[in-house]
Design a protein around this motif. Sequence first.
Motif, PDB file in Angstrom:
ATOM      1  N   ILE A 222      22.721  30.513  41.035  1.00 20.68           N
ATOM      2  CA  ILE A 222      23.446  31.747  40.927  1.00 20.68           C
ATOM      3  C   ILE A 222      24.075  32.011  39.670  1.00 20.68           C
ATOM      4  N   GLU A 223      24.323  30.840  38.963  1.00 17.10           N
ATOM      5  CA  GLU A 223      24.862  30.914  37.529  1.00 17.10           C
ATOM      6  C   GLU A 223      24.058  31.582  36.457  1.00 17.10           C
ATOM      7  N   SER A 224      22.656  31.531  36.798  1.00 16.20           N
ATOM      8  CA  SER A 224      21.543  32.127  35.922  1.00 16.20           C
ATOM      9  C   SER A 224      21.497  33.495  36.086  1.00 16.20           C
TER      10      SER A 224
ATOM     11  N   ASN B 116      38.113  47.039  45.817  1.00 19.71           N
ATOM     12  CA  ASN B 116      38.469  45.786  46.112  1.00 19.71           C
ATOM     13  C   ASN B 116      37.731  45.234  47.299  1.00 19.71           C
ATOM     14  N   GLY B 117      36.430  45.203  47.248  1.00 19.67           N
ATOM     15  CA  GLY B 117      35.767  44.716  48.430  1.00 19.67           C
ATOM     16  C   GLY B 117      34.296  44.217  47.706  1.00 19.67           C
ATOM     17  N   THR B 118      33.399  44.018  48.546  1.00 26.38           N
ATOM     18  CA  THR B 118      32.181  43.271  48.114  1.00 26.38           C
ATOM     19  C   THR B 118      30.951  44.232  48.878  1.00 26.38           C
TER      20      THR B 118
ATOM     21  N   ILE C 170      29.891  35.051  44.878  1.00 20.72           N
ATOM     22  CA  ILE C 170      29.950  36.440  45.073  1.00 20.72           C
ATOM     23  C   ILE C 170      29.620  36.976  43.116  1.00 20.72           C
ATOM     24  N   LEU C 171      28.852  37.749  43.043  1.00 20.64           N
ATOM     25  CA  LEU C 171      28.635  38.129  41.617  1.00 20.64           C
ATOM     26  C   LEU C 171      29.539  39.291  41.205  1.00 20.64           C
ATOM     27  N   VAL C 172      30.169  39.002  40.084  1.00 21.46           N
ATOM     28  CA  VAL C 172      31.090  40.164  39.520  1.00 21.46           C
ATOM     29  C   VAL C 172      30.488  40.931  38.588  1.00 21.46           C
ATOM     30  N   VAL C 173      30.164  42.302  38.887  1.00 26.01           N
ATOM     31  CA  VAL C 173      29.453  42.959  38.129  1.00 26.01           C
ATOM     32  C   VAL C 173      30.223  44.370  37.325  1.00 26.01           C
ATOM     33  N   GLU C 174      29.502  45.126  36.509  1.00 35.18           N
ATOM     34  CA  GLU C 174      29.994  46.114  35.619  1.00 35.18           C
ATOM     35  C   GLU C 174      29.021  47.276  35.994  1.00 35.18           C
TER      36      GLU C 174
END
Length: 193
Positions: free
Chosen positions: A129-131, A146-148, A187-191
């Motif tokens: 997942i880190e990749s 504030n959710g997924t 969980i991925l944090v995205v922009e």
Amino acid sequence: MATYFSQFNGVEVFFLVCAVIGGAFVIIRFVMLLVGLDHDAGGDAPVGGHDVDGHHADSDVGFKLLSLQGITSFLMMFGLVGMAFYHQSRMGILISMLGGLAAGLASVWIIAKMFSLVVRLQSSGTIPIESTVGSQGKVYLTIPENGTGRVLINVRNSLREYDASSQDNRRIETGTPVRVVWVDGNILVVETL
């Protein structure tokens, strides 16, 4: 048939027997592989209160020098080349033995190299997942405030689906292009792009 073999001396018969035994096992193994009889037939069995693992891990272990493949290919090539040197080329016993030995060892080495190349082709298919950090994709299921939600990310030329949250805790609608900023557990944090 006996008159045909009577023309061979002891050295030629030795080379012929090696070639026939090795070749027969190579052919039998090849036919079994084509027919599908080359499967794991092992199992677990309770013996005297102890579990005995009877699995045969031939396909996982790869090529070993003292395996059936190694011994039979050595015998086949040793016999064929030794017979060719001794009977056809009229070389002496020593040169024929050395030539057969060299051919047998070369065949074992070539087969070992082929097995090692095949083993290197194996892959687990797991992408850490880190990749995903820095990869781009689209929101699949809306990420609430504030959710997924869910995102589809292209990682190493493979489209994968992950849980994701927004970097600034804002709502991101389905279909919005995003980039992975970091990973928080699973969980991925995205922009947004």
